[in-house]
Design a protein around this motif. Sequence first.
Motif, PDB file in Angstrom:
ATOM      1  N   TRP A 101       8.282  -1.049  -1.650  1.00  0.00           N
ATOM      2  CA  TRP A 101       7.246  -0.656  -0.685  1.00  0.00           C
ATOM      3  C   TRP A 101       7.420  -1.403   0.629  1.00  0.00           C
ATOM      4  O   TRP A 101       7.356  -0.805   1.701  1.00  0.00           O
ATOM      5  N   GLN A 104      10.214  -0.003   2.634  1.00  0.00           N
ATOM      6  CA  GLN A 104       9.944   1.312   3.213  1.00  0.00           C
ATOM      7  C   GLN A 104       8.956   1.248   4.380  1.00  0.00           C
ATOM      8  O   GLN A 104       9.114   1.964   5.372  1.00  0.00           O
ATOM      9  N   GLN A 105       7.940   0.393   4.275  1.00  0.00           N
ATOM     10  CA  GLN A 105       6.836   0.422   5.221  1.00  0.00           C
ATOM     11  C   GLN A 105       6.905  -0.648   6.307  1.00  0.00           C
ATOM     12  O   GLN A 105       6.450  -0.424   7.422  1.00  0.00           O
ATOM     13  N   GLU A 245      -3.920   0.797   3.766  1.00  0.00           N
ATOM     14  CA  GLU A 245      -4.070   2.194   4.177  1.00  0.00           C
ATOM     15  C   GLU A 245      -4.907   2.971   3.167  1.00  0.00           C
ATOM     16  O   GLU A 245      -5.726   3.822   3.540  1.00  0.00           O
ATOM     17  N   ILE A 298      -0.988  -3.950   9.742  1.00  0.00           N
ATOM     18  CA  ILE A 298      -1.198  -3.160   8.529  1.00  0.00           C
ATOM     19  C   ILE A 298      -2.578  -3.428   7.933  1.00  0.00           C
ATOM     20  O   ILE A 298      -3.283  -2.518   7.515  1.00  0.00           O
TER      21      ILE A 298
END
Length: 299
Positions: A101, A104-105, A245, A298
Amino acid sequence: MNDYKLLRTFLLAAEKRNFAQVARELGMTPAAVTRAIAALEEDLGVQLFVRTTRQVSLTTDGAIFAAQIQPAVQALENARTDLMNTHKADHGRLRISAPTWFGQQVLPPILCAFRERYPKISFEISLADGLVNIIDDDYDLAIRISAAPSDKFTIWRKISVVRRILVAAPGSRFCDLRHPNELIPDDCLAYSGESKRETWMLSDGSGNATISAGRAFSANSGEVLASMAADGAGVAMLPKFHVAEHLRTGRLAHVLQDWSPPDLWLTLYYPPYQALPPRIASFSKFFEQQIPAFISAIE
């Protein structure tokens, strides 16, 4: 390397047919080039060049020798260049392992910004949850989110504290919990690098609670746990920035908000270098400078 330099001088002389020009390109004197060629001819026992007052030309033996050694000398030159570049802060290859994760982010914009500054550094990124054997798998460094390491053979560098929270589906019965003791093991979705059970240790500042998690479900993927929790399967304990998120969109809710597990660390770790190679040190410094802003954005 003396033989390499001698052969490199010979090949350049074979190409230029002019010892003075060779001397200028290699930072030598013409006399030094002449001595080098003479030494090579003496060592080989053959004449490589025919020299006159007007020109220099290869003998047949010289032409054959040049054709045969050129690939080997070029390979040595490439290996020498690659080795030297790996010890520059702005050259070389970086092979990095990162959690799925996070890779990817969070990692892509950091890599893009770093590449703008150091365009001659190339990357190989491998995404995997859980620890890797950084030496056997030939990684230059790994990014991990973990507790204090037990491995004494690698070098660990703490970058940022990672806060974890408990999450569940909004409107589920888990949102009404007031104490961790109201949870049963089947309610707790465990994160485990080996897909096994884990023990949750929680504190509200005045008391502690310990819960066995993963009896009904465990996974080595935070995103799988987040999805299971969002579907009402139970409670997951995940890094806050991982589920931020989901919290914003209402897919997950923060439960048992007064109770917190111990923080983890976002960490870089490396093979046991005596000193970090410059390209690895430059990326590590850049990563450490960039990561607080990305995590804050984030969360």
